[in-house]
Design a protein around this motif. Sequence first.
Motif, mmCIF file in Angstrom:
data_model
loop_
_atom_site.group_PDB
_atom_site.id
_atom_site.type_symbol
_atom_site.label_atom_id
_atom_site.label_comp_id
_atom_site.label_asym_id
_atom_site.label_seq_id
_atom_site.Cartn_x
_atom_site.Cartn_y
_atom_site.Cartn_z
ATOM 1 N N ARG A 188 14.615 -0.367 -5.400
ATOM 2 C CA ARG A 188 15.141 -0.306 -6.767
ATOM 3 C C ARG A 188 15.076 1.114 -7.323
ATOM 4 N NH1 ARG A 188 13.363 0.355 -11.464
ATOM 5 N NH2 ARG A 188 11.175 0.208 -10.904
ATOM 6 N N VAL A 189 13.957 1.804 -7.094
ATOM 7 C CA VAL A 189 13.791 3.159 -7.612
ATOM 8 C C VAL A 189 14.761 4.116 -6.917
ATOM 9 C CG1 VAL A 189 12.168 5.087 -7.817
ATOM 10 C CG2 VAL A 189 11.412 2.777 -8.336
ATOM 11 N N LEU A 190 14.942 3.966 -5.607
ATOM 12 C CA LEU A 190 15.900 4.813 -4.894
ATOM 13 C C LEU A 190 17.326 4.584 -5.397
ATOM 14 C CD1 LEU A 190 15.092 4.967 -1.068
ATOM 15 C CD2 LEU A 190 15.431 6.876 -2.623
ATOM 16 N N MET A 191 17.690 3.330 -5.611
ATOM 17 C CA MET A 191 19.025 3.014 -6.134
ATOM 18 C C MET A 191 19.214 3.684 -7.496
ATOM 19 S SD MET A 191 20.728 0.791 -4.094
ATOM 20 C CE MET A 191 21.576 -0.532 -4.909
ATOM 21 N N GLN A 192 18.219 3.590 -8.349
ATOM 22 C CA GLN A 192 18.310 4.198 -9.677
ATOM 23 C C GLN A 192 18.415 5.721 -9.575
ATOM 24 O OE1 GLN A 192 18.523 2.336 -12.632
ATOM 25 N NE2 GLN A 192 19.260 4.330 -13.286
ATOM 26 N N PHE A 193 17.635 6.312 -8.685
ATOM 27 C CA PHE A 193 17.673 7.759 -8.470
ATOM 28 C C PHE A 193 19.086 8.200 -8.066
ATOM 29 C CE2 PHE A 193 17.352 11.524 -5.789
ATOM 30 C CZ PHE A 193 16.526 12.360 -6.526
ATOM 31 N N PHE A 194 19.662 7.511 -7.095
ATOM 32 C CA PHE A 194 21.008 7.871 -6.632
ATOM 33 C C PHE A 194 22.048 7.644 -7.734
ATOM 34 C CE2 PHE A 194 19.158 8.525 -2.638
ATOM 35 C CZ PHE A 194 20.095 9.028 -1.742
ATOM 36 N N ASN A 195 21.882 6.571 -8.496
ATOM 37 C CA ASN A 195 22.794 6.333 -9.633
ATOM 38 C C ASN A 195 22.722 7.478 -10.633
ATOM 39 O OD1 ASN A 195 23.798 3.842 -8.796
ATOM 40 N ND2 ASN A 195 22.228 2.689 -9.884
ATOM 41 N N GLN B 120 0.794 -1.223 0.000
ATOM 42 C CA GLN B 120 0.000 0.000 0.000
ATOM 43 C C GLN B 120 0.830 1.279 0.000
ATOM 44 O OE1 GLN B 120 -2.299 -0.785 3.483
ATOM 45 N NE2 GLN B 120 -3.614 -2.235 2.454
ATOM 46 N N THR B 121 2.164 1.212 -0.169
ATOM 47 C CA THR B 121 2.966 2.408 0.020
ATOM 48 C C THR B 121 3.758 2.854 -1.196
ATOM 49 O OG1 THR B 121 4.852 1.122 0.738
ATOM 50 C CG2 THR B 121 3.316 1.832 2.439
ATOM 51 N N ASP B 122 4.228 1.957 -2.014
ATOM 52 C CA ASP B 122 5.271 2.249 -2.997
ATOM 53 C C ASP B 122 4.970 3.405 -3.938
ATOM 54 O OD1 ASP B 122 6.417 -1.165 -3.542
ATOM 55 O OD2 ASP B 122 6.630 0.185 -1.865
ATOM 56 N N ASP B 123 3.822 3.414 -4.583
ATOM 57 C CA ASP B 123 3.537 4.395 -5.631
ATOM 58 C C ASP B 123 3.625 5.829 -5.133
ATOM 59 O OD1 ASP B 123 3.187 2.302 -7.349
ATOM 60 O OD2 ASP B 123 1.002 2.328 -7.247
ATOM 61 N N LYS B 124 3.038 6.104 -4.007
ATOM 62 C CA LYS B 124 3.000 7.466 -3.494
ATOM 63 C C LYS B 124 4.412 7.986 -3.215
ATOM 64 C CE LYS B 124 1.092 10.223 0.262
ATOM 65 N NZ LYS B 124 0.473 10.198 1.557
ATOM 66 N N LEU B 125 5.266 7.143 -2.691
ATOM 67 C CA LEU B 125 6.617 7.564 -2.334
ATOM 68 C C LEU B 125 7.462 7.882 -3.557
ATOM 69 C CD1 LEU B 125 7.457 4.963 0.454
ATOM 70 C CD2 LEU B 125 6.903 7.364 0.787
ATOM 71 N N VAL B 126 7.471 6.978 -4.515
ATOM 72 C CA VAL B 126 8.405 7.113 -5.630
ATOM 73 C C VAL B 126 8.026 8.216 -6.616
ATOM 74 C CG1 VAL B 126 9.194 4.736 -5.423
ATOM 75 C CG2 VAL B 126 7.327 5.267 -6.986
#
Length: 194
Positions: free
Chosen positions: A133-140, A68-74
């Motif tokens: 995965r999205v955070l890793m990509q963002f930092f990359n 219930q959390t992923d979409d809103k955060l990313v």
Amino acid sequence: MSKIEQNKEKKRLAILKAAKDIFLAEGYVQTSMDRVASEAKMTKQTLYRYFSSKDVLFEATLRQMGSQTDDKLVVHLQQEDTRQALVGFAKDFVAFHLSNEHIATFKLLIAEGSKSPELVSRFMEVGPDDTDRVLMQFFNDRFNIEEPKTKINLWLGMVMSIRDGVLMGMPAPTEQEIEAHVEASTDLLLAALA
């Protein structure tokens, strides 16, 4: 979806809601399948048709809660301004982790972890978590860091330190306190990466 499939899904969701409420209120060990069936207003046999054991039900409950959390955060991470993207993400991340449901889940895992350490392991493995995965990509992409996991963990550790008092029964921080904390943590990260 046919009427039969709709009814099955309605029953499955009723079971998961009842299970979540009982697991969070009474703990994993104290929760019985009889109680879940009663709370979901169905027979125990019906409950077992959907979930073959308490372990399977617990895992399904955790998966549903985690989904219930992923979409809103990313969504925040799509902003062009790096600082705004990180601050927006972190504010929603903290808000989710300060929710009554999440605090109750965390306390459940602490209380039951010594009796059933596998519960904590299962909780940490639950569900496809796209946030990492999205955070890793963002930092990359934004910082040109090939292995950003440690830096992400340090930043999230700073951001999440505001939850410690709440876990011990202190009042939750205000929205302004959360924002100031998140901004300071993010500014420290950005200064370190500059």
